[in-house]
Scaffold this motif. Structure first.
Motif: not given
Length: 184
Positions: A44-58
């Protein structure tokens, strides 16, 4: 020198931190699975970090694209000053895209120029645009009274191998600058 984009460095630093966290969490999930321990919280924490990475890359991409749009170069008309002591030459020459209202004047200019070929005609640029789908530019050189003293048909080619560039009549051996002599 490039102007810095506000907040870009902070966004990139945060992105690096998140990628490091993602790597650490991925290793922990792998270790938990090997040992047979429950890894649901880590996943769950890994999914949250991955989601934040995608948003920040955008966000970083939008910052970079916004800066490029603001710094985009646009050409200004070229003005060539008259030669010193030459009273027979026009006062100045401006080079700019040929206006739609001047196309018939450009056709007449090409028709009467002794060095012209059929490939200098504005209708050929239109033909290339319609047939091959390339963007075309037709530049005209105007003297100080608005008369056409030169033309340059251009075709924009965009290729993965060679890049994006302008060429005068790429499919034919003729074309290029057609102009009156300015050095009389």
């Amino acid at each position: 020198m490039e102007t810095p984009i506000p907040g870009l460095e902070a966004s990139k630093a945060r992105l690096d931190e998140l990628k490091s966290d993602k790597g650490r969490l991925s290793r922990l999930v792998g270790e938990a699975r090997k040992s047979g321990t429950n890894a649901d919280e880590l996943i769950a924490e890994l999914q949250q970090v991955s989601s934040e990475i995608k948003q920040l890359q955008k966000q970083v991409k939008q910052q970079l694209n916004g800066a490029q749009a603001q710094n985009k170069w646009t050409p200004k008309p070229i003005t060539i000053p008259p030669a010193v002591g030459n009273t027979t030459m026009a006062q100045a020459i401006a080079v700019e895209p040929c206006a739609d209202s001047d196309i018939h004047h450009a056709e007449a200019y090409v028709a009467r120029h002794p060095a012209a070929s059929v490939w200098h005609r504005p209708c050929i640029s239109s033909f290339i645009s319609k047939t091959y789908g390339h963007n075309t530019r037709y530049l005209c050189a105007y003297d100080d009274v608005g008369g056409i003293v030169g033309v340059l048909p251009l075709v924009q080619l965009n290729s993965r191998l060679f890049g994006n560039f302008l060429v005068s009549m790429p499919y034919f051996n003729y074309g290029g600058v057609l102009a009156d002599c300015v050095n009389r």
